[in-house]
Write a protein that holds these residues in place. Sequence first.
Motif, PDB file in Angstrom:
ATOM      1  N   UNK A 113      -5.782 -13.081   0.726  1.00  0.00           N
ATOM      2  CA  UNK A 113      -4.891 -13.082   1.880  1.00  0.00           C
ATOM      3  C   UNK A 113      -4.124 -11.782   1.940  1.00  0.00           C
ATOM      4  N   UNK A 114      -3.587 -11.453   3.135  1.00  0.00           N
ATOM      5  CA  UNK A 114      -2.883 -10.166   3.276  1.00  0.00           C
ATOM      6  C   UNK A 114      -1.750  -9.991   2.288  1.00  0.00           C
ATOM      7  N   UNK A 115      -1.028 -11.090   1.988  1.00  0.00           N
ATOM      8  CA  UNK A 115       0.114 -10.960   1.094  1.00  0.00           C
ATOM      9  C   UNK A 115      -0.254 -10.949  -0.364  1.00  0.00           C
ATOM     10  N   UNK A 162      -1.156   6.492   3.736  1.00  0.00           N
ATOM     11  CA  UNK A 162      -1.769   5.396   2.996  1.00  0.00           C
ATOM     12  C   UNK A 162      -1.270   4.087   3.573  1.00  0.00           C
ATOM     13  N   UNK A 163      -2.196   3.185   3.848  1.00  0.00           N
ATOM     14  CA  UNK A 163      -1.871   1.898   4.468  1.00  0.00           C
ATOM     15  C   UNK A 163      -2.091   0.795   3.437  1.00  0.00           C
ATOM     16  N   UNK A 164      -1.047   0.029   3.169  1.00  0.00           N
ATOM     17  CA  UNK A 164      -1.159  -1.047   2.186  1.00  0.00           C
ATOM     18  C   UNK A 164      -1.007  -0.543   0.760  1.00  0.00           C
ATOM     19  N   UNK A 165      -1.068  -1.472  -0.162  1.00  0.00           N
ATOM     20  CA  UNK A 165      -0.940  -1.154  -1.576  1.00  0.00           C
ATOM     21  C   UNK A 165      -2.278  -0.779  -2.181  1.00  0.00           C
ATOM     22  N   UNK A 185     -14.143  -4.714   7.048  1.00  0.00           N
ATOM     23  CA  UNK A 185     -13.082  -4.658   8.048  1.00  0.00           C
ATOM     24  C   UNK A 185     -12.457  -6.010   8.358  1.00  0.00           C
ATOM     25  N   UNK A 186     -13.271  -6.990   8.702  1.00  0.00           N
ATOM     26  CA  UNK A 186     -12.696  -8.208   9.274  1.00  0.00           C
ATOM     27  C   UNK A 186     -13.250  -9.448   8.597  1.00  0.00           C
ATOM     28  N   UNK A 220      -9.886  -4.565   5.103  1.00  0.00           N
ATOM     29  CA  UNK A 220      -9.071  -3.497   5.684  1.00  0.00           C
ATOM     30  C   UNK A 220      -8.448  -3.913   7.009  1.00  0.00           C
ATOM     31  N   UNK A 221      -9.076  -4.847   7.708  1.00  0.00           N
ATOM     32  CA  UNK A 221      -8.535  -5.293   8.986  1.00  0.00           C
ATOM     33  C   UNK A 221      -7.218  -6.021   8.859  1.00  0.00           C
ATOM     34  N   UNK A 222      -6.891  -6.492   7.664  1.00  0.00           N
ATOM     35  CA  UNK A 222      -5.641  -7.215   7.449  1.00  0.00           C
ATOM     36  C   UNK A 222      -4.461  -6.281   7.150  1.00  0.00           C
TER      37      UNK A 222
END
Length: 251
Positions: free
Chosen positions: A66-68, A96-99, A112-113, A122-124
């Motif tokens: 999950x995203x979190x 940089x996007x995300x951790x 991606x999705x 990566x879509x999240x």
Amino acid sequence: CHSFAAAADGPTVCCNPYHFSRLCGPESPPPPYSRLSLHDEYKPLDLSDSTLSYTETEATNSLITAPGEFSDASMSPDATKPSHWCSVAYWEHRTRVGRLYAVYDQAVSIFYDLPQGSGFCLGQLNLEQRSESVRRTRSKIGFGILLSKEPDGVWAYNRGEHPIFVNSPTLDAPGGRALVVRKVPPGYSIKVFDFERSGLLQQGPEPDAADGPYDPNSVRISFAKGWGPCYSRQFITSCPCWLEVLLNNHR
């Protein structure tokens, strides 16, 4: 694979992961493709109609992050697990996007999705503002890539419908000063990092880096857009969507 059953002792070996899945059955996940020909830098894998069925099975039967739940490289999700062998950072141009996404399994899908697989989605990863070029490139990631750690090195398999572009210390020409970026077409795979060659390179002097700090244990992969002397984009930070794979083998 049944396609090569008659020539099991021959020099050709099928390494299509979907063919392995067909033989193993749906109750067990398919192993990553094995090493390709030692004489070929990369060669195509014959995708079949089982691609979609494999993906649907994988999405249904596998746990999806999950995203979190993206974990930073310094955070181990389970104290009993071995240390991660690499961390993956996703970049859009210079941001940089995300951790960092720590990888513990021998193979990881980066796509991606949902539900296009289990792994690094990566879509999240959300960003407040994205340029139109980034949006267009993100739409081309699709099934993305499969990264696999094998005895001889790390392999990347392009599962998408557009080429990927790869730069690695072990892909550069020995003693060369020019940046080498390899184009990997859809359905092809390439050894993006060679463990043995990396050890030899690190015994010598550190080469000059033309586009930023040099990391002997990192691989950079751009989706759909190339960079370097042969392209209009000179630096990886000019690419809309790219990955930085930080290997933990020799650190």
